[in-house]
Every structure is written in C-alpha cells, then in structure tokens.
Design a protein around this motif. Structure first.
Motif, PDB file in Angstrom:
ATOM      1  N   LEU A 353     -46.868   1.311  49.296  1.00  0.00           N
ATOM      2  CA  LEU A 353     -46.638   1.752  50.671  1.00  0.00           C
ATOM      3  C   LEU A 353     -45.769   0.773  51.448  1.00  0.00           C
ATOM      4  O   LEU A 353     -44.799   1.157  52.094  1.00  0.00           O
ATOM      5  CB  LEU A 353     -47.981   1.878  51.394  1.00  0.00           C
ATOM      6  N   MET A 354     -46.149  -0.499  51.358  1.00  0.00           N
ATOM      7  CA  MET A 354     -45.458  -1.515  52.152  1.00  0.00           C
ATOM      8  C   MET A 354     -44.092  -1.853  51.560  1.00  0.00           C
ATOM      9  O   MET A 354     -43.233  -2.368  52.237  1.00  0.00           O
ATOM     10  CB  MET A 354     -46.299  -2.799  52.239  1.00  0.00           C
ATOM     11  N   GLY A 355     -43.905  -1.552  50.271  1.00  0.00           N
ATOM     12  CA  GLY A 355     -42.640  -1.871  49.609  1.00  0.00           C
ATOM     13  C   GLY A 355     -41.718  -0.669  49.533  1.00  0.00           C
ATOM     14  O   GLY A 355     -41.051  -0.315  50.509  1.00  0.00           O
ATOM     15  N   ASP A 356     -41.751  -0.002  48.379  1.00  0.00           N
ATOM     16  CA  ASP A 356     -40.767   1.054  48.122  1.00  0.00           C
ATOM     17  C   ASP A 356     -40.822   2.204  49.118  1.00  0.00           C
ATOM     18  O   ASP A 356     -39.792   2.728  49.533  1.00  0.00           O
ATOM     19  CB  ASP A 356     -40.974   1.613  46.707  1.00  0.00           C
ATOM     20  N   ILE A 357     -42.048   2.607  49.503  1.00  0.00           N
ATOM     21  CA  ILE A 357     -42.147   3.769  50.388  1.00  0.00           C
ATOM     22  C   ILE A 357     -41.612   3.437  51.778  1.00  0.00           C
ATOM     23  O   ILE A 357     -40.821   4.176  52.348  1.00  0.00           O
ATOM     24  CB  ILE A 357     -43.607   4.277  50.444  1.00  0.00           C
ATOM     25  N   LYS A 358     -42.016   2.263  52.300  1.00  0.00           N
ATOM     26  CA  LYS A 358     -41.503   1.873  53.633  1.00  0.00           C
ATOM     27  C   LYS A 358     -39.987   1.725  53.619  1.00  0.00           C
ATOM     28  O   LYS A 358     -39.312   2.121  54.566  1.00  0.00           O
ATOM     29  CB  LYS A 358     -42.164   0.572  54.102  1.00  0.00           C
ATOM     30  N   SER A 359     -39.450   1.162  52.547  1.00  0.00           N
ATOM     31  CA  SER A 359     -37.993   1.021  52.451  1.00  0.00           C
ATOM     32  C   SER A 359     -37.331   2.395  52.497  1.00  0.00           C
ATOM     33  O   SER A 359     -36.312   2.584  53.151  1.00  0.00           O
ATOM     34  CB  SER A 359     -37.570   0.341  51.151  1.00  0.00           C
ATOM     35  N   TYR A 360     -37.948   3.333  51.772  1.00  0.00           N
ATOM     36  CA  TYR A 360     -37.398   4.693  51.765  1.00  0.00           C
ATOM     37  C   TYR A 360     -37.401   5.272  53.178  1.00  0.00           C
ATOM     38  O   TYR A 360     -36.420   5.841  53.646  1.00  0.00           O
ATOM     39  CB  TYR A 360     -38.218   5.581  50.818  1.00  0.00           C
ATOM     40  N   LEU A 361     -38.532   5.112  53.881  1.00  0.00           N
ATOM     41  CA  LEU A 361     -38.652   5.649  55.245  1.00  0.00           C
ATOM     42  C   LEU A 361     -37.597   5.011  56.154  1.00  0.00           C
ATOM     43  O   LEU A 361     -36.951   5.699  56.944  1.00  0.00           O
ATOM     44  CB  LEU A 361     -40.046   5.386  55.825  1.00  0.00           C
ATOM     45  N   ASN A 362     -37.424   3.703  56.014  1.00  0.00           N
ATOM     46  CA  ASN A 362     -36.429   3.004  56.841  1.00  0.00           C
ATOM     47  C   ASN A 362     -35.023   3.488  56.521  1.00  0.00           C
ATOM     48  O   ASN A 362     -34.227   3.744  57.418  1.00  0.00           O
ATOM     49  CB  ASN A 362     -36.509   1.495  56.610  1.00  0.00           C
TER      50      ASN A 362
END
Ligand code: ADP
Ligand code: MG
Length: 484
Positions: A353-362
């Motif tokens: 969540l804090m890594g790949d997913i948040k990067s995707y959202l950003n």
C-alpha cells in the motif's frame, strides 16, 4: 523575529470549525443539498423563509451530530432546542439563521492529535451545535456587482468549537487534520476546504510565558486550506508579539487572511460586532433524543482512525509511521482492511500500500477509491512472494504493473511471463557456473580474500537468471561453490 523574543510568549489557540453535512436534502426543507448546481436552483419558499412556510427538521442531521458526538466522547443532550440568530445580509434570505444558542447538541469531549514527535495531546471540545448555512455572496465573478447564490442557504452545518487548548500553529494544523479525517470516516462531511464544505475560524492570542490569564484574542477568518490556517495563525502570532513588544495593546477584533500576501487584515472590531438578538425559534418544536436512538447510532459507527491505529500498531506490529499513513486516509484504510481479508501478512500488505500502490495513485493523480486492482490481487501477489515463487522485486517490477492490463491472477501473469523463480538446485548451479565463467577476475579476487564480492556475484546471478533465482537458496549455493 528573533527566537529570544518569540520564546518570551506562549501562544493560545481555539478553533471554530463549520462542517457542511452530507445530507441529501437541506436542514429544514427538502431542497437538494448539493455543491455545484446551477446558481439559485436548489431553493424553495421554505429556504427563502416566505410567510406561511414552516421549517421541518431533517432527522439525518441529528443522527450525524450524534455520530460526531460519540466519536469525540462528548455528552449528548437529551433535548434539542433551536434559536434564531438574526442579522441582515443579502445572502441570508430569511434574515436569520436557525441555530442552537445556549443548548448545543454536544458538550465536552475531545479530539486527540499526534504532534510531530509522535506524542499525543487531547484537545478539549467546548461544544458542537447544529445550524444552517447562509447563501453565498460572490465578489470575484462580475466586475461591477456582487452576485448572490442562495443554493447554500439552509445547508445543515455542525459547528465544532474547541477549548483554547492549542499552543502552536502546528497543533492547530494537526487538530484540523484530525477533525477532517474524523468527519470523513464518519461520512458526515466531505471535508473539502477548497469548496468550503469545511471551514475554520482561528482564535489566536499570546501571553508572556508564566502568565495565567489569556491574552486578548483575535479571530481570523477566510482560510481555504489547512495549510493556510497554519500560515494565518503564524502571521498573527508574530503580529501580536510585535504590537506588544512595541508597547502597544491588542484589541479584540475579527481579521481576514489574505492568502496571496500571507497577512491578516482587520475586518471589524468587537465594538462593531453584530448583536444577533437570539431568541427561541418559534417554528421548530424541541426534539427529544432517546438513549435508544443514541445506541442505534452507536451500533452503526464505522471503525475510527484512532482505533485502527491502535490495532495496527499493537496487534499487527506495524510501525507508527505506517499505521499513521494508512489510517490517515479512509479509502486507504478500507483497502488495507480488504487485503487483510485474504492474507494475514500485515506487514507486506502495508508495504504494498505504502509503496507500489501509493506511487501508482500519485502517478495517476487518483484517490484510493479509483484504484483499479481488487484487494484480492494484492493478497495473491503477497502469497506468490511468500511461497518463494517470485522475488519481491519481480513481484513489484514485473507482475504488479502487468496486472493493470489483464484479468489474469498474479500467478497466471508470472507463468505467462516466465517469471516463476527457479529453486531447482541444478539449474541454479548452472547459472552460478555461468557467472564464474563470465567473471574469472572476480573469482580469483574472491579466492584471494575479497569476500565482499559475494554481493557482486549475487547481482550477476540475478542478471543471468533474469531475476528467477531464489535469493536464499542461491546465496547458500554460491558460497558453497566459491569456498570449495
Ligand atoms: P466569543 O464569545 O468571541 O465567541 P468564545 O469564548 O465563545 O468567544 O470562544 C470562541 C473560540 O475562541 C473558542 O474556540 C475558544 O476556545 C477560543 N478562545 C477563547 N478565548 C481565547 C483566547 N484568549 N485565545 C485564543 N482562543 C480563545
Ligand atoms: Mg462564542
């Protein structure tokens, strides 16, 4: 300002927050409660207060107020009385607002903030009361005239008044962040300060350290973001200290924040303040709130960020940093909970969540709610890594990005792209010998004592095996062959 001067003073801040409630209809009529409709389209004779019309209480507003009261541990009053607050303004068609004057629905309670060093502080609440919004005067659309949009008139509000418990602009920032988080978790307000659905007036005063009486307070209005509330308070603190240091006195007044200039400007003094001539609202009978009603609301309460934070740190072993970041946003917390339906690997789920997913959202500028992958897919990715089928690097760099363009499961993607990790010893040995063959110099240097070259060999091995070597097994085998 020199720190030595500033440090002579203590800052005292109390905030008044107005939260527009997310009800379908307005507080006392069935006009649609919606932001962004064509101007003056959501107004009926009731909202306009025409003679012969009567307000009818929207029950949902009581439920929302109870939700907030419960979340803040406030006392909820059993009887609700309403009052009229009278004043003239072009955007106030009735000439008064219906509000609660001496009998707020909630009293007491608190909101806990986390300061930057991770310590917690409880900010007391004086009261929470229900009232209705006024319409909106728009000064910056027409060059010559002020335009009036009455759609906002009658929108239900919760006014949350804090005790003067904050001691820095940063604490005010954290408090407002928590309030916004809370109303969003509770689904009672969208918390959008830019659109004005959450508004904040800041009361600021300073006093010499050690003095027990409060200084004269100034109320600052007109901030459209949490950051601007902090800026306005910071400006106001310096301004007040400068006045006092120059031997002047402060007067109780209302000031407006100018975000472009970063300054506050006097709007009106206390003497010029309105006399609202409050009196009991004759058209709305008192409303009783029963214990049963409160219990029903309590049963429907969603999990709150603080409770989730406790669970994540105490039971799931997450760092406070991760737990704070996940619970900071309701959408992210809900998504996290959904991943955990399928896996008990709390830490990995948090990392994704804090890594790949948040990067995707950003990268795509979207909210968690718009994230296209189902939580199950993330759980399956976690399983693949746990089972040693792929390394976490391959999961993150190769499989995760591929999931957005297929309905396949992570395992299917891994198989299709030929990414399943090779844990077969013979195959691994083959790769290692290949690495030795390609790097004879490094092999002799290793044998001569440069043991730190192990990392180099591992890197080469990953290259040769295209990331498919199981790192644990490879490491052991590599040393075995080198030291042979
Ligand atoms: P008013 O009568 O002007 O509305 P209240 O006493 O109702 O003032 O307080 C309004 C808000 O101002 C509250 O949030 C309260 O905590 C805060 N407040 C009151 N006194 C001070 C002070 N001296 N300095 C900073 N904030 C204050
Ligand atoms: Mg007051």
């Amino acid at each position: 300002m020199e720190a030595s001067i500033r440090d002579k003073y203590e800052v005292v801040i109390g905030l008044e927050v107005h939260a527009q409630m997310l009800t379908k209809t307005k507080a006392y009529s069935n006009d649609v409660n919606e932001y962004g409709s064509a101007p003056n389209s959501n107004i009926s004779a009731i909202t306009l207060g025409h003679p012969g019309t009567l307000p009818v209480m929207n029950k949902k507003t009581i439920e929302f107020a109870i939700r907030l009261g419960l979340a803040c541990d406030a006392h909820i009053a059993p009887a609700q009385y309403f009052a009229r607050k009278n004043y003239f303004y072009p955007d106030l068609p009735k000439g008064y607002q219906i509000t609660q004057d001496t009998t707020p629905i909630c009293t007491g309670g608190s909101i806990v903030i986390r300061t930057d060093d991770g310590t917690e502080k409880s900010i007391g609440l004086t009261r929470i009361h229900m009232e209705e919004d006024a319409g909106k005067s728009i000064h910056d659309v027409d060059v010559y005239d002020t335009l009036v949009d009455l759609n906002r008139a009658g929108t239900p509000l919760l006014e949350i008044v804090s005790e003067p418990d904050m001691r820095s602009s940063m604490e005010a920032y954290h408090y407002l962040t928590e309030v916004r988080k809370l109303v969003r978790y509770l689904d009672i307000c969208d918390g959008n300060m830019e659109e004005g659905s959450l508004r904040c007036d800041a009361n600021v005063s300073v006093r010499l350290v050690g003095v027990s009486e409060f200084g004269t307070k100034v109320e600052v209005k007109n901030m459209n973001s949490i950051r601007n509330v902090q800026r306005a308070i910071e400006f106001e603190i310096i301004r007040q200290i400068e006045v006092l240091e120059a031997g002047g006195t402060l007067s109780q007044e209302t000031r407006a924040f100018d975000a472009l200039k970063g300054i506050t400007i006097s709007m009106r003094s206390k003497e010029a303040a309105n006399d609202y001539r409050y009196f009991p609202e004759p058209d709305l009978p008192p409303i009783t709130i029963t214990k049963q009603q409160i219990d029903e609301v309590a049963l429907e309460m969603p999990a709150l960020p603080r409770a989730l934070f406790q669970r994540y740190t105490k039971e799931y072993g997450l760092s406070e940093y991760d737990a704070y970041n996940i619970t900071d946003n309701k959408g992210i917390a809900l998504y996290y909970e959904s991943i955990l339906v399928h896996t008990k690997n709390y830490k990995s789920a948090a990392n994704w969540l804090m890594g790949d997913i948040k990067s995707y959202l950003n990268e795509y500028g979207i909210d968690m709610e718009k994230f296209p992958l189902k939580p199950l897919k993330i759980a399956e990715l976690i399983h693949l890594v746990e089972e040693g089928k792929v390394s976490s690097t391959v999961a993150s760099q190769n499989i995760f990005p591929a999931l957005f363009t297929t309905d396949e499961s992570p395992l299917q993607v891994a198989e299709r792209l030929n990414l399943i990790q090779n844990s077969d010893e013979d195959a691994l040995k083959g790769f290692i010998l290949k690495v030795f063959e390609l790097n004879p110099d490094e092999v002799s240097r290793y044998k001569a004592g440069e043991k730190q070259l192990t990392g180099f060999f591992m890197g080469q091995l990953m290259k040769v095996s295209q990331g498919k070597a199981d790192p644990k097994l490879a490491n052991g085998l590599l040393r075995q062959l080198l030291d042979a």
